[in-house]
Design an enzyme around this catalytic site. Structure first.
Site, mmCIF file in Angstrom:
data_model
loop_
_atom_site.group_PDB
_atom_site.id
_atom_site.type_symbol
_atom_site.label_atom_id
_atom_site.label_comp_id
_atom_site.label_asym_id
_atom_site.label_seq_id
_atom_site.Cartn_x
_atom_site.Cartn_y
_atom_site.Cartn_z
ATOM 1 N N SER A 252 -12.715 -25.960 -72.783
ATOM 2 C CA SER A 252 -13.652 -25.346 -73.713
ATOM 3 C C SER A 252 -12.974 -24.203 -74.425
ATOM 4 O O SER A 252 -12.089 -23.548 -73.885
ATOM 5 C CB SER A 252 -14.854 -24.815 -72.946
ATOM 6 O OG SER A 252 -14.402 -23.777 -72.099
ATOM 7 N N LYS A 253 -13.450 -23.967 -75.644
ATOM 8 C CA LYS A 253 -12.810 -22.917 -76.444
ATOM 9 C C LYS A 253 -13.050 -21.536 -75.848
ATOM 10 O O LYS A 253 -12.414 -20.577 -76.201
ATOM 11 C CB LYS A 253 -13.272 -23.009 -77.889
ATOM 12 C CG LYS A 253 -14.746 -22.886 -78.092
ATOM 13 C CD LYS A 253 -15.086 -23.080 -79.550
ATOM 14 C CE LYS A 253 -16.589 -23.139 -79.715
ATOM 15 N NZ LYS A 253 -17.028 -23.663 -80.976
ATOM 16 N N ARG A 254 -13.975 -21.484 -74.936
ATOM 17 C CA ARG A 254 -14.227 -20.207 -74.281
ATOM 18 C C ARG A 254 -13.021 -19.785 -73.441
ATOM 19 O O ARG A 254 -12.724 -18.614 -73.289
ATOM 20 C CB ARG A 254 -15.447 -20.380 -73.385
ATOM 21 C CG ARG A 254 -15.966 -19.108 -72.915
ATOM 22 C CD ARG A 254 -17.410 -19.059 -72.639
ATOM 23 N NE ARG A 254 -17.732 -17.644 -72.667
ATOM 24 C CZ ARG A 254 -18.867 -17.140 -72.291
ATOM 25 N NH1 ARG A 254 -19.815 -17.924 -71.898
ATOM 26 N NH2 ARG A 254 -19.055 -15.856 -72.336
ATOM 27 N N LYS A 255 -12.333 -20.775 -72.864
ATOM 28 C CA LYS A 255 -11.232 -20.442 -71.966
ATOM 29 C C LYS A 255 -9.867 -20.825 -72.507
ATOM 30 O O LYS A 255 -8.850 -20.345 -72.037
ATOM 31 C CB LYS A 255 -11.453 -21.151 -70.626
ATOM 32 C CG LYS A 255 -12.731 -20.701 -69.974
ATOM 33 C CD LYS A 255 -12.845 -21.195 -68.563
ATOM 34 C CE LYS A 255 -14.154 -20.706 -67.966
ATOM 35 N NZ LYS A 255 -14.735 -21.647 -67.061
ATOM 36 N N ARG A 466 -9.479 -12.491 -76.161
ATOM 37 C CA ARG A 466 -9.540 -12.766 -74.710
ATOM 38 C C ARG A 466 -8.389 -12.079 -73.984
ATOM 39 O O ARG A 466 -8.572 -11.495 -72.921
ATOM 40 C CB ARG A 466 -9.446 -14.274 -74.464
ATOM 41 C CG ARG A 466 -10.783 -14.969 -74.365
ATOM 42 C CD ARG A 466 -10.648 -16.329 -73.698
ATOM 43 N NE ARG A 466 -9.619 -17.164 -74.274
ATOM 44 C CZ ARG A 466 -9.829 -18.056 -75.254
ATOM 45 N NH1 ARG A 466 -11.021 -18.217 -75.756
ATOM 46 N NH2 ARG A 466 -8.838 -18.787 -75.715
#
Ligand code: GLU
Length: 487
Positions: A252-255, A466
């Site tokens: 996922s683009k979150r990680k 991030r």
């Protein structure tokens, strides 16, 4: 019968490495079997689909060296290949289903459906449509439709029994019908849903093998029912394992950066990205890791795919890219650099730097963080006037979460997001942007922030923020608290 495979991406957002991965395996299977590979655009979500995104899918797949025999851009005997242009075809088939009582009109309001779902959740039951409108008299339906009452059309699903089907990699799979929803086939706006369009199109386009991600396994019962109702033969099903983050969760683009263009901008070569994707769940018969597309096709065997979730590991990809780069001749290497630092990339940079230089060579220190990596961050870099560490963390975290939801990665939308957030959190915009300048450029003063974000693109921008949060050692507890504040 000749083998025919397809990918069916939705043209929303940036092309995803998962799309390239599915494309590669569909392409390799078709090519290895002397068959055809098709590209279909699933753009039934009119609000989220864009022409730019469709074009960027073609560009990204071409960059990777993949080609297709039929598709919206190249045409073919089964045109149109864009679902939004196939409305008449869907209408014709939905009529057959309704006539044969395999589909029914549903007039339930959003409120009613919400109530049903909440009651089911409370009772810990599978949430699914309760069949309220199933069995309405034909005259009632006709009258309500004629009166213009808003409605959808749903699939009839048996109340008992199991749906049993074969997946080539996983063997027999059985799913009880009680877990299958009476899927909406035609939405209130008249557009088909994915589940209906995919079946109609795969059949009419004579797809023989459906190779797609494992997240679709639970949808097979709906699709299989449709094939049966319409008297069609179900293609062979091959569900590939999903790419995963290092913690095993779905990529996922979150990680993780997930955009093909991110890797392209980073200077990953197309052949090494493709080679790396080929290793996701697959191994060559002689276990070698470095191989080309033609070498893959020559011995390709889909049954060698392992269903254990492959980890998309950035370091391994970098290592592999290094192998490819070092194997180039000096001339080839130079050509690749020119390719990478393309005239378009330079052109987009000029308006940002021209006003700010006195010598051409000033370009390098000014734009270093746009073209290559930015300087490594240290915690002290974030010691900014007027902001405590907690403020910096709050600003970076809020921005990072909000940036995940951006649809159109353009200057105006990005600016609006930061303005809104600054106002909500009660910071002056100037102060709010400070930590972002540092996270993105590694400096307190840089080229204009929003232009930099646009130039770097969503994946790289998010990854840098991030990283900044990592450098600031933000704890899980802090993140939880900030998540609460965001809700
Ligand atoms: N639009 C779907 C996706 O991109 C297609 C799934 C399928 O291949 O059936 O995930």
């Amino acid at each position: 019968m000749s083998v025919r495979t397809r990918i069916a991406p939705s043209p929303t957002g940036d092309p995803h490495v998962g799309t390239a991965y599915m494309a590669l395996f569909n392409w390799a299977f078709a090519r290895a079997n002397g068959g055809q590979f098709l590209l279909r655009i699933e753009d039934t979500d009119a609000e989220r689909s864009t022409v730019e995104s469709e074009q960027s899918i073609y560009d990204a797949l071409h960059w990777l060296g993949l080609d297709w025999d039929e598709g919206p851009d190249v045409g073919g005997p089964n045109a149109p290949y864009r679902q939004s242009e196939r409305q008449d075809t869907y209408s014709e088939h939905i009529e057959t289903l309704v006539e044969n009582k395999h589909a029914f009109y549903c007039f339930c309001s959003r409120e009613r459906l919400d109530e049903v779902r909440q009651a089911q959740q409370k009772a810990k039951e599978t949430t699914r449509y309760d069949g309220h409108c199933f069995g309405l008299a034909d005259e009632d339906v006709a009258r309500r439709v004629a009166a213009g009452e808003s409605h959808v059309i749903r699939l009839v699903v048996p109340n008992e029994g199991d749906c049993i089907f074969e997946d080539r990699l996983r063997g027999e799979i059985s799913i009880p019908f009680t877990q299958v929803d009476m899927q909406v086939l035609i939405k209130a706006d008249g557009m088909p849903t994915y589940h209906f369009a995919v079946v109609v199109d795969d059949h009419l386009m004579a797809i023989t093998h459906i190779i797609r991600g494992e997240e679709w396994i639970s949808s097979v019962p709906k699709h299989k029912l449709l094939y049966e109702y319409l008297g069609w033969q179900l293609p062979e099903l091959i569900h590939l394992p999903l790419l995963r983050n290092s913690d095993q969760s779905k990529l996922s683009k979150r990680k993780n950066p997930t955009g093909i263009n991110y890797y392209r901008a980073l200077g990953i070569l197309p052949e090494s990205l493709l080679n790396y994707l080929a290793l996701m769940g697959y191994s060559m018969p002689d276990e070698r890791e470095i191989f080309s597309r033609p070498e893959m096709v020559e011995v390709f065997d889909i049954d060698r795919v392992s269903v254990r979730g492959p980890i998309f590991d950035q370091e391994k990809l970098s290592w592999m890219n290094g192998q490819y780069l070092r194997a180039l001749s000096a001339t080839e290497f130079a050509e690749r650099v020119v390719d990478w630092f393309s005239p378009e990339r330079l052109r987009d940079l000029i308006p940002l730097v021209q006003e700010r230089v006195e010598k051409l060579s000033d370009l390098v220190p000014i734009a270093d963080y746009m073209l290559g990596s930015r300087a490594a961050l240290k915690e002290q870099d974030f010691a900014l006037d007027k902001l405590e560490r907690a403020d910096v963390v709050r600003i970076l975290y809020h921005t990072s979460v909000r940036l995940e939801q951006v649809q159109n990665w353009d200057r105006d939308e990005l600016m609006l997001i930061c303005q809104t957030a600054a106002e909500k959190l009660d910071y002056k915009l100037r102060d709010y942007l400070g930590p972002l300048f540092v996270a993105i450029s590694g400096r307190r003063v840089s080229l204009p922030l929003f232009d930099s974000l646009v130039y770097l693109g969503p994946d790289l921008s998010r990854a840098r923020i991030r990283e900044a949060l990592d450098v600031l050692k933000v704890s899980g507890k802090e993140k939880k608290r900030l998540d609460k504040e965001l809700r």
